[in-house]
Design a protein around this motif. Sequence first.
Motif: not given
Length: 333
Positions: A250, A269-271, A273-275, A278-279, A282, A286, A289
């Motif tokens: 990514s 990475f707790s936003d 809608g995320g999994d 990392y995306n 971010i 980073w 997180y």
Amino acid sequence: MQLPVYTHPTLTVLIDDSDSFLKSLSFQLDPMLASKTFHDTNSALDWLLCSARRDDIPLQVNFDAQNLSPDHCSVAVDIERVYRISGQAQRFSTPSVLVVDYSMPQMNGVELCEALRHLPCKKILFTGAADEKIAVNAFNRGLIDRYIKKSDDDALDRLELEIADLQKQFFAEQSETLRDLLVLHHYNFLQDAALAAVVHGLIKTHGFVEHYIFPSPTGILFFDQHGKGRLMIIETEKSLLAQYEIARDSDAPPSLLNALQEQRVIPFFSDAGGDGMYNRAIGDNWYRYCSAPSICHGRETYFWALFDFPAHYSDGPVYSYAEYLRERQARAA
């Protein structure tokens, strides 16, 4: 030492034909041991047969009637349902331990335990001195798990210790099948004594009263009595490598890639809608997180860290054990 897949406070059910004894006993027990009392065995039997039914075990047996014989089936595990038990207000009303008098008019304590032997509740016969031979026989028949003589000087202290021990056994047995399935995949730590010791230390240090296995990222979700959630993320060398590879693919900054490669951080990475991985959005933020890992050397090396549990991971506010106790006290007043 093995970890149960989940645990939370439960009800201790006290059954004795003396109402005054029940009131005295429930008053003397540790306030953190919520109890429900019955002086009528028929009422206790009816309530327990309804209340001990469990619908929160996340196992589903699937039958392929067209392609396989009836004795072949597969088991589907919905791991997410485990931590969502924390959203069920009635979880604290689960009866886990029964404390039963022997000499009662409608049916004696052994007869009551025999009528309830198919339930998962653990059972303590709280007997008079003359009932000890009967208690030993009931124990040998598997009808009760413990017996305590009321006349013993340390009867109350021993009762509290036995209740706490049997509550642990209750959850160990309730989650045994699920734990055996999970350790075949990414949850080896559930049967690792070294990691279990770390978890018990965290429970004692932070005052956690409930915990649940968490699916993504892999770990354990804790709540204290006020409903504050903390997530213990548990990584291995293999899973940290997977984090690195996803971040690399990514186009993560070199600083994050180096930190992951050198096992200096655990990311969450707790936003919304995320999994949890990392995306690109971010970017250089980073480090917000991430946390430095603690290391546990067990059957394998575990890297772990505690994070605040984001509110958007829950369906709504967590009904806390403190709220439950306050509401019980208000109803009893």
